[in-house]
Design a protein around this motif. Structure first.
Motif, PDB file in Angstrom:
ATOM      1  N   LYS A  67     -33.051  28.086 -27.447  1.00  0.00           N
ATOM      2  CA  LYS A  67     -31.605  28.127 -27.211  1.00  0.00           C
ATOM      3  C   LYS A  67     -30.891  27.229 -28.218  1.00  0.00           C
ATOM      4  O   LYS A  67     -31.430  26.186 -28.604  1.00  0.00           O
ATOM      5  CB  LYS A  67     -31.285  27.631 -25.795  1.00  0.00           C
ATOM      6  CG  LYS A  67     -31.723  28.558 -24.671  1.00  0.00           C
ATOM      7  CD  LYS A  67     -31.371  27.915 -23.336  1.00  0.00           C
ATOM      8  CE  LYS A  67     -31.109  28.965 -22.278  1.00  0.00           C
ATOM      9  NZ  LYS A  67     -30.433  28.387 -21.109  1.00  0.00           N
TER      10      LYS A  67
ATOM     11  N   LYS B  39     -27.574  19.021 -17.855  1.00  0.00           N
ATOM     12  CA  LYS B  39     -28.387  20.086 -17.248  1.00  0.00           C
ATOM     13  C   LYS B  39     -27.609  21.404 -17.239  1.00  0.00           C
ATOM     14  O   LYS B  39     -28.131  22.463 -17.566  1.00  0.00           O
ATOM     15  CB  LYS B  39     -28.759  19.661 -15.821  1.00  0.00           C
ATOM     16  CG  LYS B  39     -29.741  20.576 -15.122  1.00  0.00           C
ATOM     17  CD  LYS B  39     -30.249  19.898 -13.840  1.00  0.00           C
ATOM     18  CE  LYS B  39     -31.134  20.835 -13.037  1.00  0.00           C
ATOM     19  NZ  LYS B  39     -30.398  21.889 -12.343  1.00  0.00           N
ATOM     20  N   ARG B  40     -26.323  21.315 -16.895  1.00  0.00           N
ATOM     21  CA  ARG B  40     -25.479  22.526 -16.839  1.00  0.00           C
ATOM     22  C   ARG B  40     -25.298  23.123 -18.241  1.00  0.00           C
ATOM     23  O   ARG B  40     -25.319  24.337 -18.416  1.00  0.00           O
ATOM     24  CB  ARG B  40     -24.118  22.167 -16.225  1.00  0.00           C
ATOM     25  CG  ARG B  40     -23.262  23.348 -15.856  1.00  0.00           C
ATOM     26  CD  ARG B  40     -23.874  24.162 -14.722  1.00  0.00           C
ATOM     27  NE  ARG B  40     -23.166  25.415 -14.506  1.00  0.00           N
ATOM     28  CZ  ARG B  40     -23.688  26.620 -14.714  1.00  0.00           C
ATOM     29  NH1 ARG B  40     -24.939  26.752 -15.140  1.00  0.00           N
ATOM     30  NH2 ARG B  40     -22.994  27.716 -14.484  1.00  0.00           N
TER      31      ARG B  40
ATOM     32  N   GLU C 159     -27.384  22.904 -20.723  1.00  0.00           N
ATOM     33  CA  GLU C 159     -28.659  23.526 -21.102  1.00  0.00           C
ATOM     34  C   GLU C 159     -28.823  24.895 -20.432  1.00  0.00           C
ATOM     35  O   GLU C 159     -29.343  25.828 -21.046  1.00  0.00           O
ATOM     36  CB  GLU C 159     -29.822  22.597 -20.746  1.00  0.00           C
ATOM     37  CG  GLU C 159     -29.861  21.354 -21.634  1.00  0.00           C
ATOM     38  CD  GLU C 159     -31.006  20.415 -21.311  1.00  0.00           C
ATOM     39  OE1 GLU C 159     -31.875  20.765 -20.473  1.00  0.00           O
ATOM     40  OE2 GLU C 159     -31.039  19.310 -21.899  1.00  0.00           O
ATOM     41  N   GLU C 160     -28.346  25.016 -19.200  1.00  0.00           N
ATOM     42  CA  GLU C 160     -28.420  26.319 -18.500  1.00  0.00           C
ATOM     43  C   GLU C 160     -27.525  27.361 -19.174  1.00  0.00           C
ATOM     44  O   GLU C 160     -27.888  28.528 -19.279  1.00  0.00           O
ATOM     45  CB  GLU C 160     -27.982  26.157 -17.036  1.00  0.00           C
ATOM     46  CG  GLU C 160     -28.992  25.424 -16.167  1.00  0.00           C
ATOM     47  CD  GLU C 160     -28.413  24.992 -14.817  1.00  0.00           C
ATOM     48  OE1 GLU C 160     -29.152  24.374 -14.044  1.00  0.00           O
ATOM     49  OE2 GLU C 160     -27.215  25.256 -14.546  1.00  0.00           O
ATOM     50  N   LEU C 161     -26.339  26.933 -19.619  1.00  0.00           N
ATOM     51  CA  LEU C 161     -25.347  27.866 -20.176  1.00  0.00           C
ATOM     52  C   LEU C 161     -25.569  28.204 -21.655  1.00  0.00           C
ATOM     53  O   LEU C 161     -24.993  29.160 -22.166  1.00  0.00           O
ATOM     54  CB  LEU C 161     -23.933  27.275 -20.023  1.00  0.00           C
ATOM     55  CG  LEU C 161     -23.392  27.160 -18.595  1.00  0.00           C
ATOM     56  CD1 LEU C 161     -22.143  26.288 -18.571  1.00  0.00           C
ATOM     57  CD2 LEU C 161     -23.085  28.532 -18.006  1.00  0.00           C
TER      58      LEU C 161
END
Length: 293
Positions: free
Chosen positions: A3, A161-162, A164-166
């Motif tokens: 990513k 964390k958010r 990295e998720e997006l």
């Protein structure tokens, strides 16, 4: 799967964008002082992990321009809307949510994930925070709202964390050992400018630009010559101070910070020159690097 993406930080002056940037990147990349307009350029800080690269981008505070330099600063902020994969819109618990509605309108129209960060939550109570969240939800209904305290690192891990998720799937944009898109000279001028912001009052820091004319590095030392530009002769006198004491103090503090930043012995020479009305001269602004790509 790898990513990678651009996570751009925008917002009004003095809401804590640079402090947040430094916490997310884990390095002191943006200068953060209590004065408005501290950040004048768009500065990238790169976080590398084995399967991920996050390119954070700190931008100048959004303001209504009064002179050409501020127009260029606003252009840096607006360019951050154009190439973001994720946008971090930073506000705090005291600012009026309806300040700069035209910029907010651009944010509202964005099709990418927008994380609205309410900073400095340690300075308010739960009820007031609830009212702020409601106001912002009405203004940016598609944004995800996260309360944080950048100074105290509260909510930073959750935010990371958010992000990295997006983050979208993509190969890396920069070499994996790269920390920023800016050259070493840029950080020298920023560190000297930070000391000037801290030690001088009123309009002096806003009339100053720092240019590094010599940066010679060997294994253990770096020799630096830097020119501090001001707009008027009277400002030159204030920067230098009685018998050069003010300039000596700034240079000494800058040298200490530079040694910490580069991990080497620093030999720093500073000079002060007058460049009349440089903040309104397109030619001078180009020369000083105020040209958003």
């Amino acid at each position: 799967m790898h990513k990678a993406g651009f996570v751009n930080i925008v917002g009004n002056p003095n809401v804590g964008k640079s402090t947040l940037m430094n916490q997310l990147v884990g390095e002191k990349i943006s200068i953060a002082t209590f004065k408005a307009q501290t950040t004048r350029h768009r500065i990238m800080g790169i976080v590398n992990k084995p399967n991920m690269q996050i390119v954070f981008s700190d931008t100048p505070g959004v303001l209504k321009p009064n002179y050409k330099m501020q127009e260029m600063m606003l252009a840096f902020s607006e360019s951050a809307l154009a190439d973001a994969d994720i946008l971090l819109y930073v506000t705090d618990v005291v600012e009026n949510p309806e300040k700069n509605l035209d910029f907010l309108e651009k944010v509202r129209e964005m099709k990418i994930p927008v994380l609205l960060l309410i900073n400095k939550i340690d300075e308010t109570d739960q009820q007031h925070l609830g009212d702020i969240v409601e106001k912002w939800h009405a203004l940016l209904p598609n944004a995800e709202i996260l309360p944080i305290s950048a100074q105290n690192k509260f909510g930073i891990d959750m935010l990371m964390k958010r992000i990295e998720e997006l983050l979208p799937e993509s190969p890396a944009y920069f070499d994996k050992d790269q920390l920023t898109d800016k050259p070493a000279k840029f950080f020298v001028s920023e560190i000297i400018r930070e000391k000037i912001l801290r030690y001088y009052d009123k309009e002096i820091p806003y009339s100053v630009e720092v240019v590094v004319e010599r940066f010679k590095e060997d294994e253990h030392h770096i020799h630096i010559n830097a020119v501090i530009y001001v707009e008027r002769d009277s400002q030159k006198g204030i920067i230098i101070g009685h018998q050069g004491t003010a300039l000596k103090k700034v240079s000494s503090e800058a040298r200490k910070s530079l040694e910490k930043f580069f991990g080497k012995a620093i030999y720093l020479e500073t000079f002060v020159k007058v460049d009349k009305d440089w903040r309104n001269s397109q030619r001078e602004l180009d020369h000083f690097g105020y040209n958003p790509q």
